[in-house]
Scaffold this active site. Sequence first.
Site, short mmCIF file in Angstrom:
data_model
loop_
_atom_site.label_atom_id
_atom_site.label_comp_id
_atom_site.label_asym_id
_atom_site.label_seq_id
_atom_site.Cartn_x
_atom_site.Cartn_y
_atom_site.Cartn_z
CD GLU A 438 -1.74 1.36 3.14
OE1 GLU A 438 -1.32 0.48 3.93
OE2 GLU A 438 -2.37 2.35 3.52
CG ASP A 516 0.81 1.70 6.98
OD1 ASP A 516 1.90 1.29 6.53
OD2 ASP A 516 0.31 2.80 6.71
CG ASP A 518 -2.66 1.91 10.45
OD1 ASP A 518 -3.06 1.13 9.54
OD2 ASP A 518 -2.26 3.06 10.20
CG ASP A 520 -6.58 3.96 7.92
OD1 ASP A 520 -7.78 3.77 8.22
OD2 ASP A 520 -6.03 5.07 7.95
#
Length: 655
Positions: A438, A516, A518, A520
């Site tokens: 990403e 990531d 997290d 998201d």
Amino acid sequence: MEETTAPSTNYGANSIQVLEGLEAVRKRPAMYIGDISEKGLHHLVYETVDNSIDEALAGYCTHIEVVIGEDNSITVTDNGRGIPVDMHPKEHKSALEVVMTVLHAGGKFDKGSYKVSGGLHGVGVSCVNALSKHMTSQVFRNGKIYQQEYEKGKPLYPVKEVGTTDKTGTRQQFWPDDTIFTTTIYKYETLANRMRELAFLNAGITITLTDLRPDEEGKTRNEVFFSKDGLREFVRYIDGNRNHLFDDVIYINTEKQGTPIEIAIMYNDGYSENIHSYVNNINTIEGGTHLMGFRAALTRSLKKYADDNCKRDLEKLEKNHIEITGDDFREGLTAVISIKVAEPQFEGQTKTKLGNSEVSGAVQQAVGEALTNYLEEHPAEAQKVVGKVILAATARVAARKARETVQRKSPLSGGGLPGKLADCSSKDPAESELFLVEGDSAGGSAKQGRNRKFQAILPLRGKILNVEKVMKHRVYESDAIRDIYTALGVSVGTKDDADALDTSRLRYHKIIIMTDADVDGSHIDTLIMTFFFRFMREVIEQGYLYIATPPLYAVSRGNNSKDITYCWTEQQRQQAIDNLGGSKNLKVQRYKGLGEMNAEQLWETTMNPENRTLRQVTIENAAAADYVFSMLMGDDVPPRREFIEKNAKYANIDA
Ligand code: 0RA
């Protein structure tokens, strides 16, 4: 071999064969239960429960209780007639002992009924016994409790009476052998998914699942699975997070040419086809003749109905040179097909494809009759289905035209690989890995940090589409998704009728989603997994899809970041702080994104096969996964929030 030593009683040549039989199971366990990992471990439970299901289907059992013990033992108890304990005429031992120690002994008691379940490999409870370090069988019958115990399949004593009872039934408890299995820890959710599925597939049977292992709060778990309406409820459950075209479940329950056939169908306003098929309670994920019969009948009945009743709509299509394809008839269709076959032939890579040719006609006839009746009797609903089919065909043709225009304008460059792809030098798919990354900055670090011999990097352009929410052509036209297809070396969406994916053309056998650590990131993971689940399921089924796990923290001394401890959990972080001598001068960095790591750090922690941890994406239970994906990606926020909160850090789709 220890296990081939005859027990002390008087055994003939026959019994030596018997003992060799179970020894074969211990020598090649994977041949009998699929594998020796978590999957095989859970298979032991299914095999045992299947015997009780058979007793229920014969009409003698209503309750099945499954208990996970604190020591990861499994106890399956039913209220059937109890396995017979009288002397077996040929084997000269109790029938119970024969069932427990002879391979395929189940067949000896066949009462002419369907060898209905018998597990995926139909191996019987003697295999469970052979692969358990200890097993205890109890039979409640004739007012008495009979018992026999075994070690690695060998009886410790002849069947004996241990008490009296006013009940009937069978109780099987086993402790899987940790010298055979790579893990002996049961997963509650995995068992719960299968028990729920079995309850839906076999209406009227109560299955309870209890987990006696205390969780963090010291609590145990218990669930009761019971379905009064069977497949009708099952299809409502699977489709529960979607909006329905109409509320009816189209339901078929019949027998054709000796084949019992049960089918439940719903239509939703989505664009995917979700058909779950079962033969003798086994999920036939590769499909087969029953599925072919179903599809043929669906297409034929709907076409006939439209020809007879919706002439004006069809004329409009004709004028625009639009022809309806099989796919168009199945957009937004959710169905569960459950049939019983006396002698099923299972084929295909995972032995989950039904081969019996006679079944196709039987299912086609059953569905043809029932669907034609339904459409005649429900014109309003029929009109909605036909309208949806026409819309699907129109949109598909419009999309193809748009695609052709786009492709003419911008022909693919060079060898046809996406411009953003940093390919690896190896051409051997078995050793090649594709990282789906990403964002451009993380993509840059990954390109620098990788081993370019076998690791390729594809930074994803723009947002990944939520494929649950858009029509198919939007999926094929999305830049990010087209890049994935092209990089993988497969084409999809170019033909009107999408064929099964040709996995032999895949250029990488590891496809690794790297995002990531997290919320998201895990959302993007889910979007990409949903895409693979709906459009390239074979990739998941063959074990090619993975998720990378970047660390959450880096703990180092001062600003001299030479000696860094990477941490993936809160506990590891605490441990690292303790090890480095308290918090004085320590630098604890919370990685918010891949971009915060330099190329070397990304390689060390997340990409280097020596150090990294990859999570393999698997589909243990397709119906449960279907439910979870439609929930996570659907409109309804409350169930999604509840699921994500329950599943803590990442919404894990190992359903
Ligand atoms: C064959 C005959 C009979 C019972 C069973 C099998 C039986 C097997 C299992 C396995 C788990 N639970 C079970 N319950 C029953 C009984 C025949 C008779 O009573 O006439």
